[in-house]
Design a protein around this motif. Structure first.
Motif, PDB file in Angstrom:
ATOM      1  N   LYS A 153     116.663  97.218  98.564  1.00 60.11           N
ATOM      2  CA  LYS A 153     115.874  98.245  99.235  1.00 60.11           C
ATOM      3  C   LYS A 153     116.604  98.813 100.447  1.00 60.11           C
ATOM      4  CE  LYS A 153     111.460  96.381  97.679  1.00 60.11           C
ATOM      5  NZ  LYS A 153     110.077  95.978  98.048  1.00 60.11           N
TER       6      LYS A 153
ATOM      7  N   LYS B  27     114.239 113.251  98.014  1.00 58.07           N
ATOM      8  CA  LYS B  27     113.630 112.475  96.934  1.00 58.07           C
ATOM      9  C   LYS B  27     114.094 112.858  95.534  1.00 58.07           C
ATOM     10  CE  LYS B  27     110.189 113.716  99.299  1.00 58.07           C
ATOM     11  NZ  LYS B  27     108.868 114.172  99.773  1.00 58.07           N
TER      12      LYS B  27
ATOM     13  N   GLN C 165     116.036 105.178  92.897  1.00 52.78           N
ATOM     14  CA  GLN C 165     115.131 106.273  93.194  1.00 52.78           C
ATOM     15  C   GLN C 165     114.823 106.300  94.674  1.00 52.78           C
ATOM     16  OE1 GLN C 165     111.131 105.811  91.484  1.00 52.78           O
ATOM     17  NE2 GLN C 165     111.530 103.646  91.128  1.00 52.78           N
ATOM     18  N   GLN C 166     114.344 107.441  95.098  1.00 47.95           N
ATOM     19  CA  GLN C 166     113.913 107.612  96.478  1.00 47.95           C
ATOM     20  C   GLN C 166     112.428 107.949  96.450  1.00 47.95           C
ATOM     21  OE1 GLN C 166     115.595 110.901  98.754  1.00 47.95           O
ATOM     22  NE2 GLN C 166     115.478 109.708 100.648  1.00 47.95           N
ATOM     23  N   PHE C 167     111.671 107.261  97.258  1.00 48.78           N
ATOM     24  CA  PHE C 167     110.223 107.376  97.235  1.00 48.78           C
ATOM     25  C   PHE C 167     109.714 108.405  98.246  1.00 48.78           C
ATOM     26  CE2 PHE C 167     109.302 103.917  94.327  1.00 48.78           C
ATOM     27  CZ  PHE C 167     110.473 103.186  94.361  1.00 48.78           C
ATOM     28  N   SER C 168     108.393 108.621  98.194  1.00 52.01           N
ATOM     29  CA  SER C 168     107.797 109.662  99.039  1.00 52.01           C
ATOM     30  C   SER C 168     108.003 109.394 100.522  1.00 52.01           C
ATOM     31  CB  SER C 168     106.304 109.819  98.726  1.00 52.01           C
ATOM     32  OG  SER C 168     105.638 108.589  98.929  1.00 52.01           O
ATOM     33  N   ASP C 169     108.143 108.116 100.895  1.00 56.12           N
ATOM     34  CA  ASP C 169     108.379 107.792 102.315  1.00 56.12           C
ATOM     35  C   ASP C 169     109.875 107.765 102.629  1.00 56.12           C
ATOM     36  OD1 ASP C 169     107.993 104.129 102.211  1.00 56.12           O
ATOM     37  OD2 ASP C 169     109.170 105.519 100.994  1.00 56.12           O
TER      38      ASP C 169
ATOM     39  N   SER D  13     114.543 104.005  99.624  1.00 54.00           N
ATOM     40  CA  SER D  13     115.189 104.043  98.319  1.00 54.00           C
ATOM     41  C   SER D  13     115.367 102.618  97.791  1.00 54.00           C
ATOM     42  CB  SER D  13     116.553 104.727  98.419  1.00 54.00           C
ATOM     43  OG  SER D  13     117.211 104.759  97.169  1.00 54.00           O
ATOM     44  N   GLU D  14     115.375 102.504  96.482  1.00 50.47           N
ATOM     45  CA  GLU D  14     115.604 101.212  95.840  1.00 50.47           C
ATOM     46  C   GLU D  14     116.673 101.353  94.771  1.00 50.47           C
ATOM     47  OE1 GLU D  14     111.940  99.512  94.470  1.00 50.47           O
ATOM     48  OE2 GLU D  14     111.042  99.514  96.480  1.00 50.47           O
TER      49      GLU D  14
END
Lengths: 112, 112
Positions: free
Chosen positions: A22, A52, A67-71, A74-75
């Protein structure tokens, strides 16, 4: 000042297992980059995200996804781990594409 | 992406000025030149970025000739703590993403 946060800092996995790394970018940074650095090697670009969306891909194996999340965190997901995946994985963030990148402390992955 | 070439290693003594030259013969019009410093087991750290002529900040200067086919990072009065790997990167800041390619950096050894 806030820096890039990566977790976990150390991870030990066995061959064929999966791992998730993360990355929490600096606040208000919209671009995230992932790098892999093997022992004695130079950093290898894996993938980047801007707002994102995936921006560019480098030498990322098909077994890896990210992926990159809404906040904006990224993971990096890694499956079917191999001994050769043992490396330092760095995440970096920047305020925009091309601007200076700020690197996290890295996650040291050891595959046994 | 413009390919970069740097010396593999350099030696210096404390208090001296160190100049590391990077060759990038096929640099494109929109490409910027960025330098990073990396200590063992740490993420790279941004040093300086420029497009043409000379850029100076509190830690280094970057000299870029008119043809932009090379650039020189100048570290004034180095200390033992400047022993690190230095990377020169060239990339386009404006089109699509920013695929960051770290080439073979320059390993600087500063001696007492």
């Amino acid at each position: 000042a806030a820096g890039v946060i990566q977790s976990p800092r150390h991870l030990i996995k066995e061959k064929r297992e999966t791992a998730t790394l993360k990355c929490y970018p600096i606040p208000r940074h919209d671009t995230v980059y992932w790098y892999q650095q093997g022992p004695g090697q130079d950093p290898q670009f894996l993938i980047s995200f801007y707002e994102k969306m995936q921006s560019d891909k480098g030498s990322i194996p098909d077994r890896f996804s990210a992926q990159q999340f809404s906040d904006y965190h990224s993971e990096l997901n890694m499956s079917s781990l191999e001994l050769g995946d043992s490396a330092l994985y760095f995440c970096a963030s920047s305020a925009d594409r091309g601007h200076e990148q700020y690197f996290g402390p890295g996650t040291r992955l050891t595959v046994t | 992406l413009a390919k970069t070439t740097q010396p593999i290693s350099m030696d210096s003594y404390e208090g001296q000025e160190v100049n590391i030259t990077c060759s990038h013969n096929n640099i494109a019009t929109n490409d910027y030149i960025t330098w990073y410093q990396q200590f063992p087991s740490q993420g790279p750290r941004f040093i300086i970025q420029g497009y043409k002529t000379k850029v100076t900040n509190e830690v280094a200067s970057l000299f870029i000739p008119a043809d932009r086919k090379s650039s020189t990072l100048s570290l004034p009065r180095v200390s033992l703590s400047d022993t690190a790997v230095y990377y020169c990167l060239v990339g386009d800041m404006y089109t699509g993403g920013f695929k960051t390619i770290f080439g073979a950096g320059t390993r600087l050894f500063v001696k007492a």
